[in-house]
Scaffold this motif. Structure first.
Motif, PDB file in Angstrom:
ATOM      1  N   PRO A  68       2.156  35.194  12.025  1.00 58.61           N
ATOM      2  CA  PRO A  68       1.750  34.542  13.277  1.00 58.61           C
ATOM      3  C   PRO A  68       2.955  33.950  13.993  1.00 58.61           C
ATOM      4  CG  PRO A  68       0.441  33.766  11.388  1.00 58.61           C
ATOM      5  CD  PRO A  68       1.600  34.538  10.832  1.00 58.61           C
ATOM      6  N   ARG A  69       2.719  33.351  15.133  1.00 60.95           N
ATOM      7  CA  ARG A  69       3.786  32.676  15.859  1.00 60.95           C
ATOM      8  C   ARG A  69       4.502  31.704  14.921  1.00 60.95           C
ATOM      9  NH1 ARG A  69       3.781  27.873  18.569  1.00 60.95           N
ATOM     10  NH2 ARG A  69       1.504  27.729  18.516  1.00 60.95           N
ATOM     11  N   THR A  70       5.813  31.745  14.955  1.00 61.21           N
ATOM     12  CA  THR A  70       6.583  30.986  13.982  1.00 61.21           C
ATOM     13  C   THR A  70       6.473  29.476  14.206  1.00 61.21           C
ATOM     14  OG1 THR A  70       8.577  31.219  15.329  1.00 61.21           O
ATOM     15  CG2 THR A  70       8.198  32.859  13.606  1.00 61.21           C
ATOM     16  N   VAL A  71       6.853  28.744  13.179  1.00 62.64           N
ATOM     17  CA  VAL A  71       6.774  27.292  13.154  1.00 62.64           C
ATOM     18  C   VAL A  71       8.184  26.719  13.254  1.00 62.64           C
ATOM     19  CG1 VAL A  71       6.175  25.314  11.692  1.00 62.64           C
ATOM     20  CG2 VAL A  71       4.636  27.276  11.817  1.00 62.64           C
ATOM     21  N   SER A  72       8.347  25.651  14.002  1.00 59.24           N
ATOM     22  CA  SER A  72       9.655  25.024  14.153  1.00 59.24           C
ATOM     23  C   SER A  72       9.940  24.101  12.967  1.00 59.24           C
ATOM     24  CB  SER A  72       9.703  24.217  15.448  1.00 59.24           C
ATOM     25  OG  SER A  72       8.857  23.069  15.349  1.00 59.24           O
ATOM     26  N   GLU A 128       7.837  20.983  13.291  1.00 58.71           N
ATOM     27  CA  GLU A 128       6.454  21.213  12.869  1.00 58.71           C
ATOM     28  C   GLU A 128       6.354  21.286  11.349  1.00 58.71           C
ATOM     29  OE1 GLU A 128       4.210  23.780  16.287  1.00 58.71           O
ATOM     30  OE2 GLU A 128       5.939  24.747  15.339  1.00 58.71           O
ATOM     31  N   ARG A 188      -2.457  24.187  14.599  1.00 63.96           N
ATOM     32  CA  ARG A 188      -2.193  25.526  14.090  1.00 63.96           C
ATOM     33  C   ARG A 188      -3.076  25.760  12.857  1.00 63.96           C
ATOM     34  NH1 ARG A 188       2.678  27.889  15.257  1.00 63.96           N
ATOM     35  NH2 ARG A 188       1.601  29.752  14.484  1.00 63.96           N
ATOM     36  N   TRP A 228      -0.848  30.937   5.610  1.00 62.65           N
ATOM     37  CA  TRP A 228      -2.129  30.893   6.305  1.00 62.65           C
ATOM     38  C   TRP A 228      -3.191  31.602   5.454  1.00 62.65           C
ATOM     39  CZ3 TRP A 228       2.337  33.257   7.645  1.00 62.65           C
ATOM     40  CH2 TRP A 228       2.380  34.648   7.550  1.00 62.65           C
ATOM     41  N   GLY A 250      14.603  30.962  13.255  1.00 66.00           N
ATOM     42  CA  GLY A 250      13.252  31.488  13.380  1.00 66.00           C
ATOM     43  C   GLY A 250      13.094  32.943  12.992  1.00 66.00           C
ATOM     44  N   THR A 274       8.194  38.248   4.161  1.00 66.99           N
ATOM     45  CA  THR A 274       6.758  38.044   4.331  1.00 66.99           C
ATOM     46  C   THR A 274       6.088  38.149   2.969  1.00 66.99           C
ATOM     47  OG1 THR A 274       6.493  40.395   4.869  1.00 66.99           O
ATOM     48  CG2 THR A 274       6.671  38.860   6.715  1.00 66.99           C
TER      49      THR A 274
END
Length: 281
Positions: A123-127, A130, A174, A245, A265, A270
Motif C-alpha cells: 500500500p501507500r508507504t508510511v513515513s 507515522e 491507515r 497490514w 521510502g 515485501t
C-alpha cells in the motif's frame, strides 16, 4: 543515519549471499557446524543451533530468525513453512536438494523453504513520523498484554543492545501498523544478514491483527509460514520503516502482508505471513 547506498544483493560477497546451489554443494562437508552466538552462523553449514537470545516464546526460536536461516540457503525470494516449534541451544540438521531446504530436529521437520517470488504490491508507504506514531500506539495498546515479553523481535522487556525491539502499532487514518527500525548490529554479525531482515519482518505481520476495526485472534498466534522477497538490504545506521497490514482470516488461520522501506521510502522487501491460533485444550 547512514549515507551508504543500499547494496543490491547481487553485489554482496557470495559467503553472505547464499543460494540453493551453494547450500547443496555444502552438504558434502559434514564438519561445518554453526554453534553459539548468531554472528557465527554459516549459511553453508549442515547443522545450526539457535542461541537462547534469538527466542520468540521463551523456549523456542523466533519464527522469523529460524525462517531466515532456512531462506538464506534458498535464495533472495523464498517461502518458509515452520512445521514445529524450533528448539533453542539444540543441534538442528540441514538438508538441501530438489529446490527445497529442510531443517530437522532428529526426524521431525522443524521447517522447510522453497523459492517463491511475491507479486503483491505494498500500500501507500508510511513515513518515519507515522512509524513513530505506530510505535507509540504499540507501547500503549499492545505491549501491556504481550504474551512473549522477551521475544527477540518485539519483546518489550528486551534490551536494545541484544534484540530488535520493533514495535509495530496502528497508524492513525491507515488500515495498517508500522514501526521505525534503526538498523543496528545487535548480533555482532558485521553485516546486515538475510536472517536479520526476516527476523525484523516477523512480528509486525502479527501486530497487523491488532487493528481496532479488525476481529482479533483469541489468545496467541504462532507463525506458520513466512515469505519474503528481498530486493536490497539496508545498511547499519539506516532509519527504516516496517509496515504490515491484514489480508484475511479463515478459521484459525490469519494472513497478513508487510514491507520494509528504506529511509527514502523505497521498498527493500515485501512479505506475506500466515499465522495460526493454536487449538484450545
Amino acid at each position: 543515519m547512514s549515507t551508504e547506498p543500499h547494496r543490491p544483493i547481487d553485489e554482496r560477497d557470495s559467503a553472505c549471499r547464499p543460494t540453493l546451489e551453494n547450500a547443496m554443494r555444502s552438504t558434502t562437508d559434514s564438519s561445518r557446524t554453526t554453534i553459539g552466538a548468531p554472528h557465527n552462523h554459516d549459511a553453508s553449514a549442515r547443522t545450526v543451533i539457535i542461541p537462547r537470545g534469538c527466542n520468540g516464546p521463551p523456549d523456542s526460536a523466533q519464527g522469523g530468525w529460524m525462517a531466515g536461516l532456512i531462506a538464506e540457503r534458498v535464495g533472495l525470494a523464498a517461502t518458509v513453512t515452520l512445521r514445529s516449534m524450533p528448539p533453542l541451544e539444540t543441534p538442528l540438521s540441514v538438508e538441501s536438494g530438489c529446490d527445497v531446504v529442510r531443517v530437522r530436529h532428529g526426524q521431525a521437520v522443524v521447517g522447510e523453504g522453497r523459492p517463491q517470488s511475491l507479486a503483491a504490491a505494498a500500500p501507500r508507504t508510511v513515513s518515519w513520523d507515522e512509524a513513530l506514531e505506530g510505535r507509540a500506539a504499540y507501547l500503549t495498546q499492545i505491549a501491556p498484554t504481550h504474551p512473549f515479553r522477551t521475544c527477540f523481535g518485539c519483546g518489550p522487556d528486551r534490551s536494545p543492545d541484544n534484540a530488535l525491539r520493533i514495535f509495530a502499532g496502528p497508524v492513525p487514518r491507515r488500515d495498517l501498523v508500522a514501526a521505525p527500525w534503526e538498523v543496528t548490529d545487535v548480533l555482532d554479525e558485521g553485516h546486515v544478514s538475510i536472517p536479520l531482515v526476516w527476523a525484523a519482518m516477523d512480528c509486525p505481520t502479527a501486530s497487523a491483527f491488532a487493528l481496532s476495526d479488525q476481529p482479533e485472534p483469541v489468545g496467541v498466534v504462532l507463525l506458520a509460514n513466512l515469505a519474503l522477497d528481498i530486493k536490497a538490504l539496508p545498511s547499519f545506521g539506516d532509519h527504516c520503516v516496517i509496515m504490515a497490514w491484514p489480508l484475511g482470516r479463515a478459521g484459525r488461520k490469519w494472513s497478513s502482508g508487510g514491507a520494509l522501506l528504506s529511509p527514502d521510502g523505497t521498498v527493500l522487501a515485501t512479505a506475506e505471513a500466515l499465522w495460526i491460533e493454536p487449538r484450545s485444550r
